[in-house]
Motif scaffolding. Structure first.
Motif, short mmCIF file in Angstrom:
data_model
loop_
_atom_site.label_atom_id
_atom_site.label_comp_id
_atom_site.label_asym_id
_atom_site.label_seq_id
_atom_site.Cartn_x
_atom_site.Cartn_y
_atom_site.Cartn_z
N LEU A 147 -6.96 -11.61 -7.41
CA LEU A 147 -8.11 -10.61 -7.56
C LEU A 147 -7.85 -10.01 -6.14
O LEU A 147 -8.57 -8.72 -5.43
CB LEU A 147 -9.58 -10.86 -7.52
CG LEU A 147 -10.88 -10.39 -7.02
CD1 LEU A 147 -10.42 -8.60 -8.62
CD2 LEU A 147 -12.48 -11.18 -8.28
N ASN A 148 -8.02 -11.26 -4.95
CA ASN A 148 -7.77 -10.71 -4.09
C ASN A 148 -6.75 -10.09 -2.97
O ASN A 148 -6.30 -8.96 -2.31
CB ASN A 148 -8.24 -12.18 -3.04
CG ASN A 148 -9.12 -12.21 -3.08
OD1 ASN A 148 -10.36 -12.28 -3.34
ND2 ASN A 148 -9.23 -13.82 -2.90
N SER A 149 -5.13 -10.11 -4.05
CA SER A 149 -4.31 -9.26 -3.65
C SER A 149 -4.37 -7.87 -4.43
O SER A 149 -3.96 -6.74 -3.83
CB SER A 149 -2.68 -9.71 -4.87
OG SER A 149 -2.69 -11.22 -4.17
N TRP A 150 -5.06 -7.61 -5.68
CA TRP A 150 -5.33 -6.74 -5.92
C TRP A 150 -6.48 -5.86 -4.91
O TRP A 150 -6.33 -4.27 -5.04
CB TRP A 150 -5.74 -5.97 -7.71
CG TRP A 150 -4.68 -6.75 -8.29
CD1 TRP A 150 -4.72 -7.72 -9.28
CD2 TRP A 150 -3.87 -6.04 -9.21
NE1 TRP A 150 -3.39 -7.84 -10.14
CE2 TRP A 150 -3.09 -6.71 -9.99
CE3 TRP A 150 -3.64 -4.74 -8.65
CZ2 TRP A 150 -1.28 -5.73 -10.48
CZ3 TRP A 150 -2.36 -4.27 -8.57
CH2 TRP A 150 -1.60 -5.02 -10.23
N ILE A 151 -7.24 -5.73 -4.59
CA ILE A 151 -8.04 -5.72 -3.64
C ILE A 151 -7.11 -4.95 -2.60
O ILE A 151 -7.39 -4.56 -1.78
CB ILE A 151 -9.34 -6.98 -2.98
CG1 ILE A 151 -10.05 -7.08 -4.55
CG2 ILE A 151 -9.85 -6.05 -2.15
CD1 ILE A 151 -11.36 -7.85 -4.56
N LEU A 152 -6.01 -5.86 -2.19
CA LEU A 152 -6.29 -5.72 -0.38
C LEU A 152 -5.03 -5.00 -1.73
O LEU A 152 -4.69 -4.27 -0.39
CB LEU A 152 -4.93 -7.18 -0.49
CG LEU A 152 -3.58 -6.48 0.68
CD1 LEU A 152 -4.95 -6.81 1.57
CD2 LEU A 152 -2.59 -7.98 0.66
N ALA A 153 -4.07 -4.86 -2.43
CA ALA A 153 -3.48 -3.91 -2.23
C ALA A 153 -4.29 -2.28 -2.42
O ALA A 153 -4.03 -1.26 -2.37
CB ALA A 153 -2.67 -3.86 -3.68
N ALA A 154 -5.54 -1.97 -3.57
CA ALA A 154 -5.93 -0.75 -3.43
C ALA A 154 -6.13 -0.28 -1.62
O ALA A 154 -7.13 0.82 -1.54
CB ALA A 154 -7.53 -1.31 -4.02
N ARG A 155 -6.22 -0.79 -0.68
CA ARG A 155 -6.75 -0.85 0.75
C ARG A 155 -8.14 0.16 0.57
O ARG A 155 -8.78 1.15 1.08
CB ARG A 155 -5.02 0.01 0.79
CG ARG A 155 -4.47 -0.64 0.89
CD ARG A 155 -3.50 0.76 1.30
NE ARG A 155 -1.51 0.55 0.67
CZ ARG A 155 -1.03 1.78 1.13
NH1 ARG A 155 -0.82 2.57 1.47
NH2 ARG A 155 -0.21 1.21 0.54
N PRO A 156 -9.05 -1.04 0.46
CA PRO A 156 -10.27 -0.71 0.49
C PRO A 156 -11.03 0.22 2.04
O PRO A 156 -11.68 0.72 2.10
CB PRO A 156 -11.90 -1.40 0.41
CG PRO A 156 -10.32 -2.96 0.12
CD PRO A 156 -8.90 -2.79 0.72
N LYS A 157 -9.80 0.24 3.32
CA LYS A 157 -10.13 0.64 4.25
C LYS A 157 -9.85 1.90 4.40
O LYS A 157 -10.29 2.60 5.11
CB LYS A 157 -10.05 -0.11 5.48
CG LYS A 157 -10.44 -1.05 6.29
CD LYS A 157 -9.94 -2.11 7.02
CE LYS A 157 -9.95 -3.21 7.16
NZ LYS A 157 -9.93 -4.51 8.71
N THR A 158 -8.80 2.50 3.10
CA THR A 158 -8.90 4.07 2.87
C THR A 158 -9.63 4.30 2.01
O THR A 158 -9.29 5.91 2.14
CB THR A 158 -7.32 3.74 2.45
OG1 THR A 158 -7.29 3.85 1.35
CG2 THR A 158 -6.13 2.97 4.05
N LEU A 159 -10.35 3.49 1.65
CA LEU A 159 -11.10 3.90 0.73
C LEU A 159 -12.13 5.58 0.42
O LEU A 159 -12.56 6.31 0.19
CB LEU A 159 -12.06 3.26 -0.74
CG LEU A 159 -11.29 2.35 -1.12
CD1 LEU A 159 -11.96 1.50 -2.53
CD2 LEU A 159 -10.05 2.73 -1.78
N PRO A 160 -12.51 5.61 2.42
CA PRO A 160 -13.81 6.76 2.42
C PRO A 160 -12.80 8.08 2.39
O PRO A 160 -13.61 9.21 2.38
CB PRO A 160 -13.33 6.61 4.53
CG PRO A 160 -13.93 5.22 3.98
CD PRO A 160 -12.67 4.38 3.12
#
Length: 293
Positions: free
Chosen positions: A6-19
């Motif tokens: 799950l953490n790997s998928w969260i990392l792949a989603a790149r949360p810091k770019t979501l703005p």
């Protein structure tokens, strides 16, 4: 799914770019409210679709940068899940299909309540998300990444959100989209500025590689100046109240970012990247508040 997966998928989603996905919907919705017509459900679904397109684009970027050899052990940026072996190529391909497929299905509701213009915007946005690093002419590898981000996460995302509520493309919605596109593009500019050497070696001809680091620095400043010019236009040309200047509260942060882009190198720029994303979100929030209030 295990916590590590799950953490790997969260990392792949790149949360810091979501703005980059949040701000255009927020600003477009705020203008719609200011202009007297606003449907919360439309904006909520548009936000989910925007987030999914951003995540799908990030997944595609991770996959094809890995396949093309652009992500190496020398990479200065955050860990990429495929090059690190955390997610397989097959898993990522399935995830990309799922994310963009879900986006398409959710978008059909927005088409149903509006018209085919929204269908075209949605389809082209999905295609562009894939074409950013995939296909026979990947945009990011031919100096078109900046233009792609400015258009789709700025102009099209903001104007498209406004269109959901008012069924019109207006000069005003175009103007308010410009700071959104400018500041989201600055996130990419920092990314490409940091990865200049690795991208050059991998044949990834970003605008930074084609025109040089000096150009990237001044491109970054130009987009900052553009974002601060637009409230001026709205106040004097479109009779917005003084509160439209709320984004000017971010001027001290903008000054810090300019100093960072001129003085930081290598992994130091990861902080500049993170702050550029936060700056985009903060500006968008204040800009939206200026229109609503």
């Amino acid at each position: 799914m295990s916590n590590s997966k799950l953490n790997s998928w969260i990392l792949a989603a790149r949360p810091k770019t979501l703005p980059a996905a949040l701000v255009p919907v927020m600003v477009g919705s705020s203008l719609a409210y200011h202009q007297g017509k606003f449907y919360p459900l439309y904006s909520l679904i548009a936000l989910i679709c925007s987030l999914l397109i951003q995540i799908g684009t990030n997944f595609t970027n991770d996959l094809y940068d890995h396949l093309k050899g652009a992500d190496t052990a020398k990479r200065k940026g955050p860990l990429r899940v495929l090059s690190a072996g955390l997610i397989s190529v097959n898993e990522m391909k399935k995830a990309i299909a799922f994310v963009f497929g879900l986006t398409f299905l959710l978008g059909l509701y927005l088409v149903y309540v509006t018209d085919l213009n929204i269908f075209l915007i949605g389809v082209f946005s999905i295609i562009a998300g894939l074409a950013y690093t995939a296909g026979p002419f990947p945009l990011a590898y031919h100096g078109l990444g900046d233009l792609f981000v400015f258009l789709f996460f700025g102009i099209i995302g903001t104007m498209g959100t406004f269109y959901l509520h008012h069924q019109e493309f207006s000069i005003l919605s175009f103007l308010v989209s410009l700071p959104v596109g400018a500041l989201i593009t600055n996130i990419l500019i920092v990314n490409n500025y940091r990865d200049f050497e690795e991208d050059k070696q991998a044949g990834k001809n970003t605008l930074a590689v084609i025109l040089g680091r000096k150009f990237s620095r001044y491109e970054y400043i130009f987009f900052l100046l553009l974002s601060f010019f637009i409230p001026f236009v709205l106040y004097f040309k479109y009779n917005f109240d003084e509160i439209i200047f709320l984004p000017y509260l971010t001027l001290p942060a903008a000054t810090i970012l300019v100093k960072m882009i001129f003085n930081f190198q290598g992994q130091q720029l990861n902080k500049t990247l993170e702050l550029s994303a936060k700056f985009s979100a903060l500006y968008g929030l204040l800009f939206s508040a200026g229109m609503i209030l």
